[in-house]
Design a protein around this motif. Structure first.
Motif, PDB file in Angstrom:
ATOM      1  N   ASP A 345      36.134   7.023  39.905  1.00  0.00           N
ATOM      2  CA  ASP A 345      36.392   5.626  39.528  1.00  0.00           C
ATOM      3  C   ASP A 345      37.574   5.581  38.569  1.00  0.00           C
ATOM      4  O   ASP A 345      37.397   5.605  37.357  1.00  0.00           O
ATOM      5  N   ASN A 346      38.759   5.515  39.112  1.00  0.00           N
ATOM      6  CA  ASN A 346      39.981   5.376  38.334  1.00  0.00           C
ATOM      7  C   ASN A 346      40.208   6.527  37.357  1.00  0.00           C
ATOM      8  O   ASN A 346      40.913   7.475  37.679  1.00  0.00           O
ATOM      9  N   LYS A 347      39.599   6.539  36.173  1.00  0.00           N
ATOM     10  CA  LYS A 347      39.862   7.560  35.161  1.00  0.00           C
ATOM     11  C   LYS A 347      38.881   8.724  35.194  1.00  0.00           C
ATOM     12  O   LYS A 347      39.045   9.683  34.426  1.00  0.00           O
ATOM     13  N   PHE A 348      37.875   8.671  36.050  1.00  0.00           N
ATOM     14  CA  PHE A 348      36.843   9.709  36.074  1.00  0.00           C
ATOM     15  C   PHE A 348      36.933  10.511  37.371  1.00  0.00           C
ATOM     16  O   PHE A 348      37.019   9.937  38.459  1.00  0.00           O
ATOM     17  N   TYR A 349      36.874  11.832  37.208  1.00  0.00           N
ATOM     18  CA  TYR A 349      37.042  12.743  38.335  1.00  0.00           C
ATOM     19  C   TYR A 349      35.925  13.792  38.307  1.00  0.00           C
ATOM     20  O   TYR A 349      35.359  14.100  37.258  1.00  0.00           O
ATOM     21  N   LEU A 350      35.684  14.358  39.482  1.00  0.00           N
ATOM     22  CA  LEU A 350      34.803  15.512  39.593  1.00  0.00           C
ATOM     23  C   LEU A 350      35.523  16.545  40.443  1.00  0.00           C
ATOM     24  O   LEU A 350      35.941  16.257  41.573  1.00  0.00           O
ATOM     25  N   ASN A 351      35.669  17.758  39.902  1.00  0.00           N
ATOM     26  CA  ASN A 351      36.439  18.800  40.559  1.00  0.00           C
ATOM     27  C   ASN A 351      35.567  20.000  40.887  1.00  0.00           C
ATOM     28  O   ASN A 351      34.741  20.431  40.079  1.00  0.00           O
ATOM     29  N   LEU A 352      35.755  20.540  42.078  1.00  0.00           N
ATOM     30  CA  LEU A 352      35.099  21.775  42.494  1.00  0.00           C
ATOM     31  C   LEU A 352      36.188  22.752  42.903  1.00  0.00           C
ATOM     32  O   LEU A 352      36.998  22.460  43.793  1.00  0.00           O
ATOM     33  N   SER A 353      36.253  23.888  42.235  1.00  0.00           N
ATOM     34  CA  SER A 353      37.296  24.873  42.534  1.00  0.00           C
ATOM     35  C   SER A 353      36.699  26.268  42.610  1.00  0.00           C
ATOM     36  O   SER A 353      35.648  26.550  42.013  1.00  0.00           O
ATOM     37  N   SER A 354      37.364  27.128  43.345  1.00  0.00           N
ATOM     38  CA  SER A 354      36.901  28.505  43.473  1.00  0.00           C
ATOM     39  C   SER A 354      38.091  29.450  43.485  1.00  0.00           C
ATOM     40  O   SER A 354      39.181  29.105  43.943  1.00  0.00           O
ATOM     41  N   ASP A 355      37.873  30.636  42.941  1.00  0.00           N
ATOM     42  CA  ASP A 355      38.854  31.721  42.976  1.00  0.00           C
ATOM     43  C   ASP A 355      38.201  32.902  43.664  1.00  0.00           C
ATOM     44  O   ASP A 355      37.137  33.373  43.226  1.00  0.00           O
ATOM     45  N   LEU A 356      38.820  33.403  44.715  1.00  0.00           N
ATOM     46  CA  LEU A 356      38.268  34.520  45.476  1.00  0.00           C
ATOM     47  C   LEU A 356      39.275  35.660  45.481  1.00  0.00           C
ATOM     48  O   LEU A 356      40.374  35.533  46.039  1.00  0.00           O
ATOM     49  N   GLY A 357      38.926  36.764  44.833  1.00  0.00           N
ATOM     50  CA  GLY A 357      39.814  37.919  44.824  1.00  0.00           C
ATOM     51  C   GLY A 357      39.893  38.567  46.188  1.00  0.00           C
ATOM     52  O   GLY A 357      38.865  38.778  46.848  1.00  0.00           O
ATOM     53  N   LEU A 358      41.104  38.883  46.632  1.00  0.00           N
ATOM     54  CA  LEU A 358      41.313  39.461  47.960  1.00  0.00           C
ATOM     55  C   LEU A 358      41.600  40.960  47.918  1.00  0.00           C
ATOM     56  O   LEU A 358      41.811  41.571  48.956  1.00  0.00           O
ATOM     57  N   VAL A 359      41.600  41.555  46.730  1.00  0.00           N
ATOM     58  CA  VAL A 359      41.817  42.994  46.578  1.00  0.00           C
ATOM     59  C   VAL A 359      40.471  43.666  46.353  1.00  0.00           C
ATOM     60  O   VAL A 359      39.672  43.219  45.519  1.00  0.00           O
ATOM     61  N   ASN A 360      40.202  44.722  47.078  1.00  0.00           N
ATOM     62  CA  ASN A 360      38.946  45.465  46.943  1.00  0.00           C
ATOM     63  C   ASN A 360      38.816  46.013  45.524  1.00  0.00           C
ATOM     64  O   ASN A 360      39.687  46.746  45.046  1.00  0.00           O
ATOM     65  N   ALA A 361      37.727  45.646  44.849  1.00  0.00           N
ATOM     66  CA  ALA A 361      37.535  46.054  43.463  1.00  0.00           C
ATOM     67  C   ALA A 361      37.432  47.570  43.312  1.00  0.00           C
ATOM     68  O   ALA A 361      37.684  48.108  42.230  1.00  0.00           O
ATOM     69  N   GLU A 362      37.058  48.271  44.377  1.00  0.00           N
ATOM     70  CA  GLU A 362      36.903  49.718  44.302  1.00  0.00           C
ATOM     71  C   GLU A 362      38.175  50.465  44.677  1.00  0.00           C
ATOM     72  O   GLU A 362      38.200  51.688  44.666  1.00  0.00           O
ATOM     73  N   LYS A 363      39.228  49.737  44.990  1.00  0.00           N
ATOM     74  CA  LYS A 363      40.506  50.372  45.309  1.00  0.00           C
ATOM     75  C   LYS A 363      41.078  51.036  44.065  1.00  0.00           C
ATOM     76  O   LYS A 363      41.085  50.460  42.980  1.00  0.00           O
ATOM     77  N   VAL A 364      41.571  52.260  44.215  1.00  0.00           N
ATOM     78  CA  VAL A 364      42.110  52.996  43.085  1.00  0.00           C
ATOM     79  C   VAL A 364      43.389  52.325  42.587  1.00  0.00           C
ATOM     80  O   VAL A 364      44.254  51.935  43.371  1.00  0.00           O
ATOM     81  N   ASN A 365      43.491  52.165  41.279  1.00  0.00           N
ATOM     82  CA  ASN A 365      44.670  51.612  40.619  1.00  0.00           C
ATOM     83  C   ASN A 365      45.002  50.217  41.148  1.00  0.00           C
ATOM     84  O   ASN A 365      46.149  49.918  41.497  1.00  0.00           O
ATOM     85  N   ALA A 366      44.013  49.343  41.162  1.00  0.00           N
ATOM     86  CA  ALA A 366      44.218  47.985  41.657  1.00  0.00           C
ATOM     87  C   ALA A 366      44.054  46.981  40.533  1.00  0.00           C
ATOM     88  O   ALA A 366      43.252  47.167  39.621  1.00  0.00           O
ATOM     89  N   ALA A 367      44.821  45.907  40.605  1.00  0.00           N
ATOM     90  CA  ALA A 367      44.620  44.753  39.724  1.00  0.00           C
ATOM     91  C   ALA A 367      43.786  43.744  40.509  1.00  0.00           C
ATOM     92  O   ALA A 367      44.181  43.334  41.600  1.00  0.00           O
ATOM     93  N   ILE A 368      42.642  43.343  39.962  1.00  0.00           N
ATOM     94  CA  ILE A 368      41.731  42.506  40.731  1.00  0.00           C
ATOM     95  C   ILE A 368      41.406  41.215  39.973  1.00  0.00           C
ATOM     96  O   ILE A 368      41.498  41.150  38.751  1.00  0.00           O
ATOM     97  N   LEU A 369      41.032  40.203  40.737  1.00  0.00           N
ATOM     98  CA  LEU A 369      40.558  38.935  40.192  1.00  0.00           C
ATOM     99  C   LEU A 369      39.099  38.766  40.578  1.00  0.00           C
ATOM    100  O   LEU A 369      38.785  38.612  41.762  1.00  0.00           O
ATOM    101  N   PRO A 370      38.162  38.828  39.634  1.00  0.00           N
ATOM    102  CA  PRO A 370      36.758  38.593  39.969  1.00  0.00           C
ATOM    103  C   PRO A 370      36.566  37.170  40.499  1.00  0.00           C
ATOM    104  O   PRO A 370      37.289  36.246  40.149  1.00  0.00           O
ATOM    105  N   ASN A 371      35.566  36.991  41.328  1.00  0.00           N
ATOM    106  CA  ASN A 371      35.305  35.693  41.944  1.00  0.00           C
ATOM    107  C   ASN A 371      34.706  34.723  40.936  1.00  0.00           C
ATOM    108  O   ASN A 371      33.989  35.114  40.009  1.00  0.00           O
TER     109      ASN A 371
END
Length: 443
Positions: A345-371
């Protein structure tokens, strides 16, 4: 040196903390360039004619081993072993990230075309498959510890830092009746900073305490361990950003808006908005990284640990090096982001967002984003916004935060409410920033 060096030697440091940034604020229609970092299509058809960010910073952390009273844990005399809640598993995990945005700007060239240029420094540290019982045992003060024999399994951890100089371009792809679609791309030049990783295979550790002389207490270990550092530690060189060890990263994003209310609600052009993006496609080359593999079958004493100047000296002196090579290539923390925003309603919002890491967390020497998944109610006007993100984080569970934007200043946290109310906090997040907003005339 402290007894916890053993933990660093075998497990690489349990430095917990998470890669998501700007919870709540990034979904604000007035987030400006901070939203471009997650979806480059945000740069076009924004609420700003131009947005200049002076500086902003976000730091996020989580783990699934320790739950604490967050503010008490900041005290220098806080005893994690006695006062924290422990959630010990054979495969505890954690992640830490810092995201610093330097001088940056975005600009509308025409109503259908916009650009942005940004400078950024980032650091991501992650640790997976750490035996929580082993960490808990070796982290105790030796005077109160007991003998033990524990399998450490296959711990895997990495830390990566780098600098970015990026450029974004966005354009309107469709503007017809109630339907609006825009797309964007960011290209980033990456300068490598510090890279280090540790990867164990079939590690086990037995501790035999010497009650008469704790310094003669013995540690017996088996398995193999590979370590790496991106700077020449053997010759005493300090780590630094290296323009010669570089890489390229790419972000891609699209945003669709259903604009049934754009003619009736002042300042709001959509009823619902859906956005999707993939960020951090690419790799960094750490050309000076030195990688060594050690056979851990052997014995050391507490005195050996205490006498070592650093981890690398400790390994070289006490274990057999079986392999060595130079150079490492590391994948960026590639992630998929989805975002649904409902203008209630004009000034009020509801947001749903998700972050999904695409790098295997068990990969050696990887930078990962947890879900993570966030549900955020938001009050938004031109000069002021307030939001309460409720986020499920992969390693630390549900967190509640709060934040606001007031003109050029924004401050917030994705965990502050939980940190205040809970004695079992497993995460923290804080962010703040200062910008010079130049608004669209019609907003």
């Amino acid at each position: 040196m402290k007894r916890t060096l053993l933990f660093c030697c075998f497990l690489g440091g349990f430095f917990y903390a998470n890669s998501q940034s700007y919870f709540g604020f990034r979904d604000d229609n007035y987030a400006g360039i901070q939203s471009v970092l997650f979806n480059p299509s945000s740069v076009v058809d924004s609420k700003y004619r131009a947005d200049v960010t002076i500086s902003s910073i976000s730091a996020t952390g989580q783990n699934d081993l320790y739950g604490v009273n967050f503010f008490e844990s900041l005290s220098s005399d806080y005893d994690f072993d006695k006062e924290s809640n422990k959630h010990i598993k054979a495969n505890n995990n954690g992640n830490f990230a810092v995201d610093i945005l330097g001088p940056s700007f975005m600009l509308n060239i025409t109503p259908a075309h916009s650009i942005a240029v940004f400078t950024r420094v980032r650091s991501v540290t992650n640790m997976v498959n750490v035996n929580g019982e082993l960490f808990d045992q070796v982290n105790k003060d030796i005077d109160v510890s007991n003998s033990f024999m524990i399998s450490g399994g296959n711990p895997n951890g990495a830390t990566n830092s780098w600098a970015e100089i990026g450029a974004s371009y966005g354009t309107v792809l469709l503007d017809r009746d109630d339907h609006f679609l825009k797309g964007g791309i960011s290209v980033k030049y990456l300068m490598s900073g510090v890279n280090g990783y540790i990867s164990g295979n079939n590690i086990s550790v037995a501790f035999n305490k010497n009650n008469v002389n704790p310094a003669l207490s013995e540690y017996y270990s088996t398995g193999t361990l590979t370590t790496a550092a991106s700077y020449d530690y053997e010759n005493g060189k300090d780590p630094k950003f290296d323009t010669g060890s570089a890489g390229v990263g790419v972000d891609l994003g699209f945003t669709y808006e259903y604009r049934t209310n754009c003619h009736t609600c002042i300042g709001n052009r959509y009823k619902i908005k859906f956005a999707a993006s993939v960020t951090d496609i690419g790799k960094i080359n750490y050309k000076d990284a030195i990688q060594n593999t050690y056979n851990l079958n052997g014995r050391v004493t507490q005195a050996d640990i205490d006498d070592a100047d650093d981890i690398f000296e400790f390994f070289d002196k006490n274990y057999t090096k079986t392999a060595s090579k130079k150079g490492a290539e590391v994948s960026l923390p590639t992630a998929f982001h989805a975002n649904f925003d409902w203008n209630i309603d004009n000034k009020f919002y509801l947001n749903l967002s998700s972050d999904l890491g695409l790098v295997n967390a068990e990969k050696v020497n990887a930078a990962i984003l947890p879900n993570s998944v966030s549900l955020t109610p938001r009050y938004e006007t031109r000069q002021f916004s307030f939001y309460v993100p409720i986020t499920y984080m992969q390693y630390s569970g549900t967190q509640i935060g709060a934040g606001f934007r007031a003109g050029p200043l924004f401050v917030g946290s994705g965990t502050i409410v939980t940190n205040f109310l809970s004695n079992n906090s497993k995460a923290f997040n804080v962010y703040m920033g200062l910008k010079i907003p130049i608004y669209q005339n019609f907003n």
